[in-house]
Design an enzyme around this catalytic site. Structure first.
Site, PDB file in Angstrom:
ATOM      1  N   SER A 428     -13.182 -70.266 112.739  1.00  0.00           N
ATOM      2  CA  SER A 428     -12.476 -69.679 113.879  1.00  0.00           C
ATOM      3  C   SER A 428     -13.461 -69.112 114.886  1.00  0.00           C
ATOM      4  CB  SER A 428     -11.511 -68.587 113.410  1.00  0.00           C
ATOM      5  OG  SER A 428     -12.204 -67.640 112.654  1.00  0.00           O
ATOM      6  N   HIS A 449      -8.663 -75.844 113.841  1.00  0.00           N
ATOM      7  CA  HIS A 449      -8.468 -74.410 113.635  1.00  0.00           C
ATOM      8  C   HIS A 449      -6.989 -74.101 113.429  1.00  0.00           C
ATOM      9  CE1 HIS A 449      -8.630 -70.073 115.274  1.00  0.00           C
ATOM     10  NE2 HIS A 449      -8.797 -70.086 113.973  1.00  0.00           N
ATOM     11  N   GLU A 461      -5.431 -75.576 116.808  1.00  0.00           N
ATOM     12  CA  GLU A 461      -6.420 -75.740 117.874  1.00  0.00           C
ATOM     13  C   GLU A 461      -7.364 -76.861 117.455  1.00  0.00           C
ATOM     14  OE1 GLU A 461      -7.657 -71.773 120.416  1.00  0.00           O
ATOM     15  OE2 GLU A 461      -8.142 -71.759 118.309  1.00  0.00           O
ATOM     16  N   ASN A 499      -8.235 -66.875 120.049  1.00  0.00           N
ATOM     17  CA  ASN A 499      -8.920 -65.629 119.692  1.00  0.00           C
ATOM     18  C   ASN A 499      -9.670 -65.051 120.883  1.00  0.00           C
ATOM     19  OD1 ASN A 499      -7.908 -65.784 117.178  1.00  0.00           O
ATOM     20  ND2 ASN A 499      -9.778 -66.510 116.189  1.00  0.00           N
TER      21      ASN A 499
END
Ligand SMILES: C[C@H](O)CC(=O)SCCNC(=O)CCNC(=O)[C@H](O)C(C)(C)COP(=O)(O)OP(=O)(O)OC[C@H]1O[C@@H](n2cnc3c(N)ncnc32)[C@H](O)[C@@H]1OP(=O)(O)O
Length: 725
Positions: A428, A449, A461, A499
């Site tokens: 990540s 991800h 992702e 994120n």
């Protein structure tokens, strides 16, 4: 008016005297204005022809209809199409022309009848379906209401309680259930569908079968008093569950009017409400989300090259921890054979145990049969070495975030896996170029991800580097779709899209708490705004270990715009590390219910003194609106950077990434769409003002400044081809 026609209907009259009208508008035979115009003319023709005794309506290529053409709402919202007169489609065409006709009609349903599609079929005098067809009124999900008579006919066919359940949850039922509910008159094999419908239509015409106008039925409706109670309860639930949306309650009003004052008044109310809801901001947002979600798998330069996804017959996963086991669960649930590799027997057993538990929870909830459980589990094999990797088509590495460990794994993979095998990492935060440094396989290295729990969260992702081949991305997009994830293709950077965009959300929350804003007020404001939970509750859920590891990556990579707070480290020192330890920002009981903790103040005060921060009287008294702005404008700012750097191809991809990955409320349309509803100028001016008082964390980025200076929307495409992708 729209410039080109979209879809049509055809009419074919058989020797038996049945006119078959076919809806044709690929891929789902949506009811565009053109289709509806054609339907009206074909119907009028069928009614006027002496050789037609009865009518069958069906859809081309195995699909009845996916409902009204959703892009039509957009045209009305933008003013590029003149809105039809209120009630023109639902009353004039569907009720007075079709249902009240002196020739009977039968809907022959295959594949799906959703929204306006199901509503059209409910106006026919009977419905015959092929097995497994999906039947539903999913309009509320789009911010609109069933507007072709569904608020009136569904309760009359299946009863009020079931109708409200179907409308309020937007969930379809299968034809078989529809049959037992009374929505469908017969389920027949697909090959017999059209003939069965023709016979049924003739039987009605010749009075061998009942001629039923759904809108006039009353036998399934409860007595008035009971109906009012059911509606009252539904309204209360709706107010609780969807407090920021108006259209579900407006829909219930239309249902109520129909029950209290009769179907004609109900149809009129439905038509009026239907015209009003299209203009709501929440509706505009939800329609934007519908198309944006489908747009994520259209990647310029990748999906427009005619590449065909290769068949992935077997997948290997390295690491059976929380993420690895969740990914394995998602894959076997979609019938992919999976090899799960661990370093020793104990870890392997634990990993397989986690997958088993994930599936067992479905069995317990009645969502999976024992037989299916066993069949699904049989797709999973454990392994302690790479021998079984010799015929895998894709590997997903899901070990701890340690660069040298990952580098070693990828070097090993290059040795053992076939040359075509996709080498994916679920990292990540770590740069994929670094992970692949010790291989010569950069073109097949890609990020996959997932979000925890991986078998539940809907986002994937797909992270590409400058070297990842287009074929690998096309393959992964296909796997993503097959495992029912919404894939978003993003570029390689710390935190990727989700994120990275949402890191400032927790950062801003910590900043505010340190400067005197009540953390529980912050969480309440976020929940009221529509987030599934506030930033502090979220930190508790993911655990402080993860929160600190992520923060470290960001502080290292973006030092100029990170706000260092000691609140979390101080609590962790005291062994309060979030929900898993029973306390964090909240205290947790055995049922994991969160309760505010007066002790929290102590940690905040200590953190404040360590950072030399004092309470700011202004920040201590922020309104909820101001809290939202101070938390989300930094998110918008980072989203702008991500977009400007080409990490995302389209602003709408960021909208979807935030909705699916962070739970940003879909009825606000996603972070960029929401920002544009506020305006780049205002957001820029606020960030600028705060940066002067509170420092660099708030400094607006160059992209935002530029768009604000022009008054341009943030989501407009980049002027130059600056995309790194
Ligand atoms: C007045 C009325 O009451 C109002 C209405 O009827 S509103 C419409 C109600 N209907 C719906 O909400 C159904 C929406 N569609 C869906 O849920 C899904 O598309 C589906 C279940 C029909 C098919 O799913 P799936 O096979 O995964 O295909 P999916 O990728 O979603 O859609 C295929 C294409 O059809 C388009 N599409 C699907 N339904 C559409 C609709 N009702 N209108 C316009 N386009 C539609 C999609 O945008 C997509 O286009 P693209 O290929 O250019 O991206």
């Amino acid at each position: 008016m729209a410039s080109r026609t979209k879809g049509k209907t055809t009419i074919e009259v058989g020797g038996d005297g049945v006119a078959v009208i076919t809806l044709i508008n690929p891929p789902v035979n949506s009811l565009s204005f053109d289709v509806l115009d054609n339907l009206k003319s074909n119907y009028e023709e069928a009614l006027s022809r002496n050789d037609v005794k009865a009518i069958v309506i069906t859809g081309a290529k195995g699909k009845f209809s996916g409902g009204f053409d959703i892009s039509g709402f957009g045209e009305i919202q933008k003013g590029t199409r003149k809105e039809p007169k209120v009630g023109y489609i639902s009353i004039d065409i569907i009720t007075d022309l079709l249902e009240a006709a002196r020739k009977p009609s039968v809907a022959a349903i295959d594949g799906l009848a959703l929204g306006g599609g199901l509503e059209l079929s409910m106006a026919c005098h009977a419905r015959i379906s092929a097995p497994g067809a999906q039947l539903g009124l999913p309009e509320l999900q789009l911010g609109v209401i069933p507007g072709f008579g569904g608020t009136q006919r569904l309760p009359r066919l299946v009863g009020l309680t079931k109708a409200l359940e179907m409308i309020l949850t937007s969930k379809p039922v299968k034809a078989e259930e529809g049959h037992s509910l009374g929505l469908i008159d017969a389920v027949v094999p697909p090959a017999e569908l059209l003939n069965a419908a023709r016979r049924w239509a003739l039987d009605i015409a010749e009075r061998r079968k009942p001629w039923v106008s759904s809108v006039l039925k009353t036998d399934k409706l409860p007595p008035l008093g009971e109906a009012r109670e059911i509606l009252k309860f539904a309204k209360e639930q709706t107010r609780k569950q969807a407090p920021n949306m108006k259209h579900p309650l407006m829909c219930l009003e239309a249902v109520e009017v129909g029950i209290v004052s009769g179907p004609r008044a109900g149809l009129q109310k439905e038509a009026e409400v239907g015209a009003q809801v299209v203009r709501l901001d929440t509706t505009k947002s939800l329609i934007h989300v519908f198309f944006s979600q489908r747009g994520t798998s259209k990647v310029p330069g990748v999906t427009d090259r005619g590449l065909v996804p290769r068949k992935i017959k077997k997948v290997a996963i390295i690491g059976g921890g929380l993420m690895g086991s969740g990914i394995a669960t998602a894959l076997i649930l979609s019938n992919y054979p999976v090899v799960l590799k661990e370093v020793n027997e104990k870890f392997l057993e634990a990993g397989i145990g986690r997958v088993k538990a994930n599936l067992q929870s479905r069995v317990k909830k009645g969502r999976m049969s024992q037989e299916k459980f066993e069949k699904t589990m049989s797709l999973l094999k454990g392994s302690l070495d790479y021998e079984s990797f010799r015929d895998v088509d894709m590997v997903i590495e899901a070990v701890i975030e340690n660069i040298s460990l990952k580098q070693q794994i990828f070097a090993d993979l290059e040795k053992y896996c076939p040359q075509h095998c996709i080498l994916a990492s679920n990292t990540s935060t770590i740069d994929l170029n670094k992970i692949g440094e010790r291989t010569k396989s950069q073109d097949r290295i890609v990020g996959a991800h997932f979000f925890s729990p991986a078998h539940v969260m809907p986002l994937l992702e797909i992270v590409r580097t400058d070297h990842t081949s287009a074929q690998v991305i096309v393959d992964l997009l296909d796997v993503g779709k097959k495992i029912k994830k919404t894939p978003v293709v993003v570029g390689n950077c710390t935190g990727f899209a989700v994120n990275r965009m949402f890191f400032p959300y927790t950062q801003a929350a910590m900043f505010l708490a340190e400067h005197g804003t009540d953390p529980y007020l912050i969480d309440r404001a976020a929940s009221k705004f529509g987030m599934p939970m506030g930033p502090f509750r979220l930190c508790d859920l993911v655990g402080f270990g993860v929160a600190i590891a992520t923060a470290t990556q960001f502080i290292e990579n973006f030092p100029e715009r990170t706000n260092k707070s000691m609140i979390i480290p101080l609590m962790q020192e005291d062994k309060r590390a979030g929900e898993a330890t029973g306390k964090g920002f909240y205290l947790y009981d055995d049922k994991r219910k969160a309760k505010p903790d007066p002790e929290l103040k102590k940690y905040i005060e200590k953190a404040r003194s360590m950072s030399g921060v004092s309470v700011d009287p202004k920040l201590a008294k922020l309104s909820e609106k101001e809290i939202i702005e101070m938390m989300f404008f930094p998110v918008v700012n980072e989203a702008c950077r991500v977009f400007a750097e080409g990490i995302a191809v389209k602003a709408s991809d960021l909208d979807i990434a935030g909705i699916m990955g962070m739970g940003f409320p879909p009825y606000r349309g996603g972070i960029m769409h929401w920002a544009d509803s506020i305006g780049s100028k205002y957001i820029h001016s606020k960030l600028d003002e705060w940066s002067k008082s509170y420092g660099d964390f708030f400094v607006p980025c160059a992209f935002l400044a530029e768009r604000a200076s022009k008054g341009a929307p943030l989501s407009a495409p980049l002027e130059q081809a600056r995309s790194r992708l």
